[in-house]
Every structure is written in C-alpha cells, then in structure tokens.
Design an enzyme around this catalytic site. Sequence first.
Site, mmCIF file in Angstrom:
data_model
loop_
_atom_site.group_PDB
_atom_site.id
_atom_site.type_symbol
_atom_site.label_atom_id
_atom_site.label_comp_id
_atom_site.label_asym_id
_atom_site.label_seq_id
_atom_site.Cartn_x
_atom_site.Cartn_y
_atom_site.Cartn_z
ATOM 1 N N CYS A 47 -66.770 -3.884 10.050
ATOM 2 C CA CYS A 47 -65.767 -2.904 9.619
ATOM 3 C C CYS A 47 -66.413 -1.666 9.013
ATOM 4 O O CYS A 47 -67.158 -1.772 8.036
ATOM 5 C CB CYS A 47 -64.846 -3.568 8.601
ATOM 6 N N TYR A 184 -59.868 5.444 16.224
ATOM 7 C CA TYR A 184 -58.845 4.398 16.306
ATOM 8 C C TYR A 184 -57.564 4.931 16.935
ATOM 9 O O TYR A 184 -56.883 4.218 17.683
ATOM 10 C CB TYR A 184 -58.564 3.824 14.924
#
Length: 310
Positions: A47, A184
């Site tokens: 992440c 994203y």
Amino acid sequence: MSKDLQNGPEGDGSFKRKPSTFRNIIEKGGKFEPEKGRYHLYVAFSCPWAHRTLITRQLKGLEDIISVLVVSPRMDSDGWPFANVDPFPGADIDTLYHASHLKELYHKVDPNFDGKFTVPVLWDKKLQTIVNNESSEIIRILNTAFNEFISPAKATTNLYPEQYRTEIDQLNEWVYDGLNNGVYKAGFAETQQAYEKAVLAVFTSLDRLESLLAGKDFLVGGQLTEADVRLYVTIVRFDVVYVGKFKCNLRTIRDGYPNIHRWLRKLYWENPAFKSTTNFEHIKGGYYSMKSLNPRLIVPVGPKPDIEPL
C-alpha cells in the site's frame, strides 16, 4: 491500497475515495501522550499510503520507538489478512491481539464500526485504540511527536519545515489529485470517458513534475521533505504495477521521464529508508491479487529490473 478496493464508482463511472475515520494526534498534555514503546503501526508493504509511514519512521529513527506489523498484501473478503491466514513471505502474525484480519482491530475499537478497514493504522497499545488512520497526518505526527526520544541528528530532521510549508502543501495537493490518487481514478474507472480523463491527468501531472525536477534532487527547498516521500511511493510503483494494471501506459517512468527517473533512483539507491521499505514482491503480489481487475491472478514477470541502477 485498501481504501481503493473498498470505494465504489461515482454515477459517471469515476472513482471516488472516501475520507479516513480516525484523526487524532499525539501531543504532550493530550489524550495520546508521546511515549517510547506505546505506539504501533499496522501496515501493508503493498500500500502506498502505508509506505509513506514506513519511510518516515525510518527517516526519523523511530524503529525502537514505534513497533510495526505487516499484513499480507493479498486482500480477501474480510480485508487485510495476517500471516496466520495468508502466509505470504514477509507478512506477520498479529502478536499484539492474535487477530486474523485487520478489521478485527477496528471492531475492537468500535464493534459497530462500518467504515473502511484501511492501512496504515497508528495504534495505541496503552489505551488499545486507533489514534489515526490517515497517512498524511501520521507522517506529520512521526515527524515531530517523538523528537525527545531520538538522536539530535534525527530530531533535527524535519520533513515539513516551516519556511516551505506553503509550497509543500500546494505541491502535495495537485500531486495527490492528479497522480497519487489519479492512478486509482484511472485504474478503477468504469467508463471509457472517466478512464481517459483520469489517465490524461496522470500524465499531465508527470509532465509537470518532470519540469519541476530538472537539475534537482528534491522537490522543495533543495532538501528532502514529505513532498518527496509522498511522491516516491507512487513513482516507485508506476512502472511495476500502474502501467499495466491501471492502464497508465502512455509512457513509463524509466523511458519517458529522465528527471523523475533520476530522482527516483537516487532516493532508492542512496537512502536506506526508501530502499529497505520498498518490497516489490508485496507490491506486485498485492495489486495483481485484485480479482476484479485480474480474475486469473497472473502476476507479470516484468518489468526487469524492478528499478534500474543509477
């Protein structure tokens, strides 16, 4: 990364990130006092948001002040699992509470919690609760809250110097929108129009950064700041996962952006806080475990090398 998997698309097919939930700070005289050994980080190497906190923790010399546990990069139906559920190399068992998934820690704090079970989590072992789960705030907590416990050299390391705060904040804002979160928005877009809008914004941001980094080793003030940390975690993942997985494939960093590429490699190869916290096996294993975008779970071999030498 967990934030992105659990956020739904907008009506126009674009991706919308939801805000973090826990937003407390560590300060003298407050509920969360600075103490050695009291606080803990739950992170995922895969992440980018959690990666920010790992880099900052090492830059500030907080390895003996704040402990860390790493979840598996492969999320399942219950979210981030620990190694007892998914023994991915480099993942940890939750030695604090013997949880199977990170969500159990959220439910320990609030049994009725119905938000997102995201990393990073800055945890208070004394009060057994979450202090903060917003990475941009955690890195600023780590930057200043524990200076009394570390060496003078580390204490004077300041990733958010007062004289550059306006410039850092302005840069962070457009880099986040167009690039950190922009990849994203491209990867999780559900319409062609939403994807094209997002991916063009990604490369507009990269073009702007390429000009900004001409002849420079750092983004702001000729010194390492949080702006570099926040950008690094996206750029180091770009060629490895965002080009292929998120269809951000107009150009690669290594072949299309020489100034950014040089900046990236200098941070990685010359500063151990960046190299030692970058785990390409977790990064690729995590992103390519998203069944919605990779139903056969095939992890690509390339690019090789993961990052090129200086």
